[in-house]
Design an enzyme around this catalytic site. Sequence first.
Site, mmCIF file in Angstrom:
data_model
loop_
_atom_site.group_PDB
_atom_site.id
_atom_site.type_symbol
_atom_site.label_atom_id
_atom_site.label_comp_id
_atom_site.label_asym_id
_atom_site.label_seq_id
_atom_site.Cartn_x
_atom_site.Cartn_y
_atom_site.Cartn_z
ATOM 1 C CB SER A 1 -0.929 -0.024 1.207
ATOM 2 O OG SER A 1 -1.822 -1.114 1.125
ATOM 3 C CG HIS B 1 8.484 0.961 -3.101
ATOM 4 N ND1 HIS B 1 8.850 0.261 -4.232
ATOM 5 C CD2 HIS B 1 7.236 0.561 -2.796
ATOM 6 C CE1 HIS B 1 7.869 -0.549 -4.583
ATOM 7 N NE2 HIS B 1 6.876 -0.388 -3.728
ATOM 8 C CG ASP C 1 -21.614 16.277 -34.165
ATOM 9 O OD1 ASP C 1 -21.127 16.966 -33.263
ATOM 10 O OD2 ASP C 1 -20.926 15.814 -35.104
#
Length: 605
Positions: free
Chosen positions: A63, A236, A422
């Site tokens: 984590s 890290h 469009d």
Amino acid sequence: MAFQGKKLINDPNDVVTEFIEGLVETYPGLQYLDGFPEVKVVLRADVSSTTYEKVAVISGGGSGHEPAHAGFVGEGMLTAAICGDIFASPPVDSILAGIRAVTGPMGCLLIVKNYTGDRLNFGLAAEQAKSEGYNVEMVIVGDDCALPPPRGIAGRRGLAGTILVHKVKTSSSKLIKVAGAAAASGRSLIDVAAEAKRASEMVGTMGVALSVCTLPGQVTSDRLGQGKMELGLGIHGEAGAAVADIQPVDVVVSHVLTQILSPETNYVPIKRGSRVVLMINGLGATPAMELMIAAGKAVPKLQLEHGLAVDRVYTGSFMTSLDMAGFSITVMKADQAILQCLDAATKAPYWPVGVDGNHPPAKIPVPVPPSRSTKSDETLSRPEQLNEQGSILEAAIQAAATAVINYRDSLNEWDSKVGDGDCGSTMFRGATAILEDMKKYYPLNDPAETVNEIGSSIRRVMGGTSGIIYDIFCKAAYAQLKANSHSVIKPAHWTDALEAAVAAISKYGGASAGYRTLLDALIPASTVLKERLAAGDDAVEAFVLSSQAAVDGAESTKDMQAQAGRSTYVSGEILATVPDPGAMAAASWYRAAAMAVKDKYRSSS
């Protein structure tokens, strides 16, 4: 000097547990496994190993990189994420629990960043799962491009490029090419893993940090010092390739891209002419403004300096390093299959929305509508009395705009198959504005100024590429007509103006004959008009003949392979069923104008 880091937390040992609790409370589609908090596994709330009939895709790691990996769990991306403690690989028992929870008969694919702890723990869990009868494959992602090609077995580190591999491999849409599509369509785990490996070999990443990160409960390091940045450090906080003085972001971005795309290291198979995906990833403490600045500089550098087509840009924080200041840049080689997977719908909460769809080669700003107060009342007023030239011009404009208005539904239908659907609506807005403005503002007795005002009307209401193209058309025609400085515009002058307008569109838009654009109607028209007038034909008849050439040219686009615009991403089989909407729109107004001029001359004779 080091000092205690400031964190809005409780016990530093509980940060991962409390993060997961907040995550699943926020997103109803996410859940965690029983056994929490020792077993920290986030999974899709709608998936169970007893009912899941597709290849499960699992990732994870230490984590501190949030939103990775748990934030990318959801239909269309990960089936489950295994969370370790801060910067620590998750234990084997947690990985094995995740595999058991979501893996059905189709098996599971483990996506693992290239760090020794992750490889060993996920590898052992995979072998244990296999011994229990589960079908498991593992793919290692090592996208780091900061360091020289490694020796030995360590390999390149896994960085933010892992996120793109997640998305490419786990698309839940009904695609049949890349690995995620293979999983969705029921192909074997071996096929899914092969597609995953292919995707992982196409991506490269390098990071730049202005500070190191602070682990919860620990002191903040000043390792870098004032005015320094670190190039190529890991997620890290491990040391990178070099420490240097902070440079302007232009210089930093250029250096990072050169490193990733270096032909000497050959980390990624990207050459000039390749299509790529760009990711600007914040490392945890970088403001969105700075990330967007980096993105804005990276795109033109990739295009102009490296000769690459940038098809998608993802900017945000995807794989962080706690509170580290800095960003990483990821470049991934793209093809149509990869782009379709990246665009596929997902319920993963942290995948960015609003970035799917074709990335234009250049962002052309929509001009600010001109202030009418800057022009004289005489210029902006419709003449009380129209001369013969003004009357003919009015009839031609009226007919051309009306033809476009009546063609709206057909244009939209065609464009829904080969574009964004469009074209008709966009042209309708321009034609309606032209008719309204002509009643009050167009100086119809002055053809050049009238053409200029048509361009102003178009620019005010027509969005996107079509508006810019037609504004360029009008401006170029206006400049050519003004250069003649004649009070009466003769047929030859109109011919020169049309030729100049066509040339301007080709110059600035990059298209030419055969590209399946509006030029495939206008170029034949311009050519025939010039030829017939040079041959001595009647001017009106020459105009009519050239309009038929416009119609024929537009209809011939059915047989062309698109080389410009959104149609380039559409298959040849679909393109062959409809003509190019832009070409058909151009042919319709050109033909209507020609017939109106013919009728006007016929009624006056």
